[in-house]
Design a protein around this motif. Structure first.
Motif, PDB file in Angstrom:
ATOM      1  N   HIS A  71      30.215  22.489 -30.403  1.00  0.00           N
ATOM      2  CA  HIS A  71      29.941  22.022 -31.760  1.00  0.00           C
ATOM      3  C   HIS A  71      30.784  20.805 -32.138  1.00  0.00           C
ATOM      4  CE1 HIS A  71      33.407  24.715 -32.567  1.00  0.00           C
ATOM      5  NE2 HIS A  71      33.661  23.896 -33.576  1.00  0.00           N
ATOM      6  N   GLU A  72      31.819  20.491 -31.341  1.00  0.00           N
ATOM      7  CA  GLU A  72      32.626  19.302 -31.607  1.00  0.00           C
ATOM      8  C   GLU A  72      32.048  18.038 -30.971  1.00  0.00           C
ATOM      9  OE1 GLU A  72      36.603  19.990 -30.333  1.00  0.00           O
ATOM     10  OE2 GLU A  72      36.976  21.617 -31.771  1.00  0.00           O
ATOM     11  N   ALA A  73      30.940  18.169 -30.255  1.00  0.00           N
ATOM     12  CA  ALA A  73      30.424  17.039 -29.479  1.00  0.00           C
ATOM     13  C   ALA A  73      29.902  15.911 -30.370  1.00  0.00           C
ATOM     14  CB  ALA A  73      29.320  17.511 -28.542  1.00  0.00           C
ATOM     15  N   VAL A  74      30.395  14.716 -30.105  1.00  0.00           N
ATOM     16  CA  VAL A  74      29.822  13.457 -30.587  1.00  0.00           C
ATOM     17  C   VAL A  74      29.686  12.617 -29.324  1.00  0.00           C
ATOM     18  CG1 VAL A  74      30.123  11.394 -31.992  1.00  0.00           C
ATOM     19  CG2 VAL A  74      30.904  13.621 -32.859  1.00  0.00           C
ATOM     20  N   ILE A  75      28.462  12.457 -28.826  1.00  0.00           N
ATOM     21  CA  ILE A  75      28.225  11.977 -27.465  1.00  0.00           C
ATOM     22  C   ILE A  75      27.910  10.486 -27.460  1.00  0.00           C
ATOM     23  CG2 ILE A  75      26.830  12.312 -25.388  1.00  0.00           C
ATOM     24  CD1 ILE A  75      26.174  15.141 -26.508  1.00  0.00           C
ATOM     25  N   TYR A  76      28.492   9.787 -26.504  1.00  0.00           N
ATOM     26  CA  TYR A  76      28.282   8.352 -26.331  1.00  0.00           C
ATOM     27  C   TYR A  76      27.684   8.145 -24.953  1.00  0.00           C
ATOM     28  CZ  TYR A  76      29.528   3.317 -26.560  1.00  0.00           C
ATOM     29  OH  TYR A  76      29.509   1.935 -26.603  1.00  0.00           O
ATOM     30  N   GLU A  77      26.383   7.855 -24.900  1.00  0.00           N
ATOM     31  CA  GLU A  77      25.711   7.655 -23.616  1.00  0.00           C
ATOM     32  C   GLU A  77      25.941   6.228 -23.132  1.00  0.00           C
ATOM     33  OE1 GLU A  77      21.335   8.042 -21.481  1.00  0.00           O
ATOM     34  OE2 GLU A  77      21.476   7.430 -23.575  1.00  0.00           O
ATOM     35  N   LEU A  78      26.205   6.082 -21.827  1.00  0.00           N
ATOM     36  CA  LEU A  78      26.479   4.746 -21.297  1.00  0.00           C
ATOM     37  C   LEU A  78      25.972   4.621 -19.868  1.00  0.00           C
ATOM     38  CD1 LEU A  78      29.130   4.894 -19.153  1.00  0.00           C
ATOM     39  CD2 LEU A  78      30.291   5.417 -21.301  1.00  0.00           C
ATOM     40  N   PRO A 101      39.899   4.399 -24.808  1.00  0.00           N
ATOM     41  CA  PRO A 101      40.719   4.478 -26.028  1.00  0.00           C
ATOM     42  C   PRO A 101      39.965   4.043 -27.275  1.00  0.00           C
ATOM     43  CG  PRO A 101      41.989   3.558 -24.210  1.00  0.00           C
ATOM     44  CD  PRO A 101      40.568   3.624 -23.746  1.00  0.00           C
ATOM     45  N   ARG A 102      39.163   2.983 -27.160  1.00  0.00           N
ATOM     46  CA  ARG A 102      38.401   2.516 -28.330  1.00  0.00           C
ATOM     47  C   ARG A 102      37.408   3.575 -28.791  1.00  0.00           C
ATOM     48  NH1 ARG A 102      33.439   0.362 -29.282  1.00  0.00           N
ATOM     49  NH2 ARG A 102      32.883   0.383 -27.064  1.00  0.00           N
ATOM     50  N   LEU A 103      36.739   4.220 -27.858  1.00  0.00           N
ATOM     51  CA  LEU A 103      35.752   5.231 -28.227  1.00  0.00           C
ATOM     52  C   LEU A 103      36.415   6.453 -28.851  1.00  0.00           C
ATOM     53  CD1 LEU A 103      33.410   4.986 -25.112  1.00  0.00           C
ATOM     54  CD2 LEU A 103      33.035   4.030 -27.396  1.00  0.00           C
ATOM     55  N   ALA A 104      37.544   6.869 -28.303  1.00  0.00           N
ATOM     56  CA  ALA A 104      38.266   8.007 -28.876  1.00  0.00           C
ATOM     57  C   ALA A 104      38.728   7.687 -30.290  1.00  0.00           C
ATOM     58  CB  ALA A 104      39.443   8.377 -27.984  1.00  0.00           C
ATOM     59  N   GLU A 105      39.214   6.473 -30.495  1.00  0.00           N
ATOM     60  CA  GLU A 105      39.667   6.078 -31.836  1.00  0.00           C
ATOM     61  C   GLU A 105      38.507   6.037 -32.818  1.00  0.00           C
ATOM     62  OE1 GLU A 105      40.309   3.592 -35.226  1.00  0.00           O
ATOM     63  OE2 GLU A 105      39.049   3.000 -33.529  1.00  0.00           O
ATOM     64  N   LEU A 106      37.328   5.670 -32.354  1.00  0.00           N
ATOM     65  CA  LEU A 106      36.148   5.604 -33.208  1.00  0.00           C
ATOM     66  C   LEU A 106      35.735   6.980 -33.716  1.00  0.00           C
ATOM     67  CD1 LEU A 106      33.869   3.621 -34.218  1.00  0.00           C
ATOM     68  CD2 LEU A 106      32.582   4.337 -32.192  1.00  0.00           C
ATOM     69  N   GLY A 107      35.980   8.010 -32.916  1.00  0.00           N
ATOM     70  CA  GLY A 107      35.575   9.360 -33.286  1.00  0.00           C
ATOM     71  C   GLY A 107      34.633  10.008 -32.301  1.00  0.00           C
ATOM     72  N   VAL A 108      34.330   9.316 -31.210  1.00  0.00           N
ATOM     73  CA  VAL A 108      33.540   9.905 -30.127  1.00  0.00           C
ATOM     74  C   VAL A 108      34.360  11.017 -29.472  1.00  0.00           C
ATOM     75  CG1 VAL A 108      32.616   9.424 -27.815  1.00  0.00           C
ATOM     76  CG2 VAL A 108      32.179   7.825 -29.708  1.00  0.00           C
ATOM     77  N   THR A 109      33.711  12.109 -29.098  1.00  0.00           N
ATOM     78  CA  THR A 109      34.428  13.207 -28.430  1.00  0.00           C
ATOM     79  C   THR A 109      33.935  13.448 -27.005  1.00  0.00           C
ATOM     80  OG1 THR A 109      32.903  14.909 -29.245  1.00  0.00           O
ATOM     81  CG2 THR A 109      34.800  14.359 -30.649  1.00  0.00           C
ATOM     82  N   ALA A 110      32.858  12.759 -26.597  1.00  0.00           N
ATOM     83  CA  ALA A 110      32.345  12.935 -25.233  1.00  0.00           C
ATOM     84  C   ALA A 110      31.595  11.682 -24.815  1.00  0.00           C
ATOM     85  CB  ALA A 110      31.407  14.142 -25.154  1.00  0.00           C
ATOM     86  N   ILE A 111      31.761  11.295 -23.557  1.00  0.00           N
ATOM     87  CA  ILE A 111      30.921  10.243 -23.005  1.00  0.00           C
ATOM     88  C   ILE A 111      29.931  10.885 -22.045  1.00  0.00           C
ATOM     89  CG2 ILE A 111      32.647   8.435 -23.296  1.00  0.00           C
ATOM     90  CD1 ILE A 111      33.145   8.609 -20.239  1.00  0.00           C
ATOM     91  N   GLU A 112      28.741  10.313 -21.975  1.00  0.00           N
ATOM     92  CA  GLU A 112      27.721  10.797 -21.058  1.00  0.00           C
ATOM     93  C   GLU A 112      27.313   9.654 -20.141  1.00  0.00           C
ATOM     94  OE1 GLU A 112      23.180  12.631 -21.135  1.00  0.00           O
ATOM     95  OE2 GLU A 112      24.619  13.157 -22.703  1.00  0.00           O
ATOM     96  N   LEU A 113      27.469   9.865 -18.841  1.00  0.00           N
ATOM     97  CA  LEU A 113      27.143   8.855 -17.857  1.00  0.00           C
ATOM     98  C   LEU A 113      25.691   9.019 -17.414  1.00  0.00           C
ATOM     99  CD1 LEU A 113      30.269   9.051 -15.496  1.00  0.00           C
ATOM    100  CD2 LEU A 113      30.072   7.978 -17.759  1.00  0.00           C
TER     101      LEU A 113
END
Length: 597
Positions: A112-119, A135-147
């Motif tokens: 439920h904490e997921a804020v996903i950034y697809e790249l 670091p930039r994505l974490a600071e923005l508020g993203v909690t997960a990256i998706e490759l």
């Protein structure tokens, strides 16, 4: 180096100790299989039951090898853990235990904490370049990256869905250790990492399985990519399940997104994969499993999978933001506002209703929690499957897009961003490959013919303007760039909304349920949810150019766009291109005034 049990990974090359490796190939159509080493030597693999060939050899990590089939062809290991170059290069023995993790105690984050950034790793410059973005994505508020998929594909440029060696991370992006370091660094910043995996087909170039393991496929059933994979066979099921386990256990990915599971004609396989993953992974870990599924099979989300990408929500929003109704958007042309309301209130828009082809689609989903649906305004498909790869920043009214972003980031559904969204990147994301010869010609023409159903490309001459997927310029044009003024304004909006989500919504998502959504006017609606602590979350949205009358909302404002001072119609109604999020009060009342823009 301790010895390990080869049964843990039956397919491919498994390092047993510092000098020995066990090689295994399932080749039921082969008479003889040999291990071909880089020094020119050849060693036979011994036939086993059920079409297997195996051998244990004095081959340390780093050994380059291929398999010889019946003395006729030399092929890469289909379960190669790394390639020395392209798909036709030598496979490489990899010792996954050699990497020293800097954050070995990371256990992931609750879903439920997921804020996903697809790249796309390649567009951003490889594993190490993506690491620099964390670091930039974490600071923005993203909690997960998706490759997007990283399994080895032909050439250096590809979306990843044409992969043919699914165990080997793409060599042009970096080494296996580079990928592990990316994941390790993400964990150090509190970011989970998801991998998109393709288990429904192999790419058209470099797949030799038909030559020595034709039983991988069934000719009686076909997918858009050719003969369907035969998941009835134990060896085939294990090939893909063991692949999933490799990514989760050896690379420590935090989750997998299974591509197009509607093309996997075996629901038992999907259930077994999820169950094996849950059994093998440490129960203390948070491991996420999500799917893309055109069939909207809600039953997959009841137990085995955490969530589904909600294409219905995207499609309704896209029609409202752009007015486009070509091709699959035709299913949302008549009542996009009502269909969006149905998504927000019940999950899917299509829960058994007939689509434009007259085919029933979907299953009832209103009983599922909001977190069972991944909502997005854009993703790789929805941008890249456009002829010219335009983003919403180039297609939609800017204020309408901002208002839709409020819905995306403050609704209880799981939000997914696509790389560049937060920068309002003006560059396209195009479909690109690096095929050659006749295959390159076929892909180019096939790509252009896909758009015959779109009115703008009904004429063949018009379709010739569509970029060639194989041209290096098509890949280069897809790299997101920064317009400092637009990027800062957009990042500020994302940062503010994600801060509000983190503080006032995420802690109360467990137990949340939809209370329904109401159409207020064409393009305008009100959606309501009961959060886990009993409070009501309400989002009022107007994506139209007309103001909408509305009685005052008896909840505390959490966020309003545009800010009241800039509204064209201040008051309880909804201004054109606006959104308002409100929360019910509890005792003690949160200090919302300090968090409002």
């Amino acid at each position: 180096m301790p010895s390990r049990t080869p049964e843990a990974w039956p397919h491919g090359a498994v390092v047993l100790d510092a000098e020995r490796t066990r090689f295994a190939l399932w080749a039921p159509d082969a008479r003889h299989v040999s291990l071909e080493l880089e020094d020119g030597s050849s060693r036979p693999l011994q036939p086993q039951a059920d079409g297997w060939f195996m051998a244990v050899e004095q081959c340390p990590p780093g050994t380059r090898y291929r398999f010889g089939i019946d003395g006729e062809i030399r092929v890469p290991d289909p379960a190669s853990r790394a390639q020395d170059g392209d798909i036709d290069g030598a496979s490489v023995v990899v010792d996954h235990q050699a990497y020293r993790w800097q954050h070995p105690h990371w256990r992931g984050r609750p879903w439920h904490e997921a804020v996903i950034y697809e790249l796309h790793v390649g567009v951003l410059g490889g594993y190490r370049a993506v690491e620099q973005q964390l670091p930039r994505l974490a600071e923005l508020g993203v909690t997960a990256i998706e490759l997007m998929p990283v399994g080895q594909f032909p050439g250096a440029r590809n979306w990843g869905y044409d992969g043919v060696l699914p165990y080997a991370p793409q060599a042009s992006y970096g080494s296996p250790d580079d990928l592990k370091r990316l994941i390790d660094s993400a964990h150090g910043l509190g970011l989970a990492v998801i991998l998109d995996v393709v288990y429904n087909h192999f790419g058209p170039d470099g797949n030799y399985l038909h030559r020595y393991a034709s039983a991988f496929f069934r000719e009686d059933r076909h997918t858009p990519w050719g003969a369907a994979i035969d998941f009835r066979r134990r060896q085939v099921r294990d090939f893909f399940i063991d692949n999933a386990l490799m990514w989760l256990l050896e690379y420590r990915f935090d989750g997998l997104r299974l591509d197009a599971v509607h093309a996997i004609d075996d629901p038992e396989f999907l259930g077994e994969l999820a169950q094996r993953v849950r059994q093998r992974c440490d129960p203390a870990r948070q491991v996420w499993l999500t799917v893309e599924n055109e069939h909207n099979q809600a039953r997959l989300l009841e137990r085995d999978y955490d969530a589904q990408w909600n294409d219905d929500g995207h499609n309704a929003l896209h029609v409202l933001l752009t007015g486009e109704t070509d091709a699959y958007y035709a299913d949302f042309a008549e009542q996009p506002t009502a269909q969006l309301a149905r998504c927000l209130g019940q999950g899917f828009a299509y829960q058994g209703q007939r689509n434009r082809h007259g085919t029933p689609r979907g299953e009832p989903s209103g009983h599922l929690p909001p977190s069972a649906f991944v909502l997005f305004l854009q993703n790789h498909d929805q941008i890249g499957n456009r002829a010219f790869g335009e983003r919403l920043a180039q297609l939609a009214e800017p204020q309408a897009l901002d208002a839709a972003t409020v819905l995306l980031l403050l609704s209880p559904m799981i939000p997914l961003l696509f790389m560049g969204d937060e920068l309002a990147a003006p560059q396209p994301f195009l479909f690109f490959t690096s095929h050659h010869g006749a295959l390159a010609d076929a892909v180019r023409e096939g790509r252009r013919n896909e758009f015959a159903a779109f009115s703008a490309f009904a004429d063949a001459d018009q379709r010739q303007r569509i970029p060639d997927p194989n041209a290096p310029a098509t890949f280069r044009a897809s790299r997101p760039q920064v317009d400092p003024i637009r990027a800062e304004r957009t990042q500020a909006l994302y940062r503010q909304l994600l801060r509000l989500r983190r503080q006032f919504i995420v802690p109360y998502l467990p137990g949340a349920q939809a209370l329904g959504a109401e159409v207020l006017a064409p393009g305008a609606l009100c959606a309501r949810w009961r959060l886990g602590d009993g409070r009501e979350l309400r989002i009022d949205l107007n994506l139209s150019a007309q103001p909408v009358e509305q009685p005052p909302v008896a909840l505390q404002p959490l966020f309003e766009y545009p800010p009241p001072a800039h509204s064209l119609s201040p008051g309880p109604g909804l201004a054109p291109y606006s959104a308002r999020a409100s929360l019910g009060a509890v005792a003690p009342t949160p200090d919302l005034d300090g968090e409002r823009p």
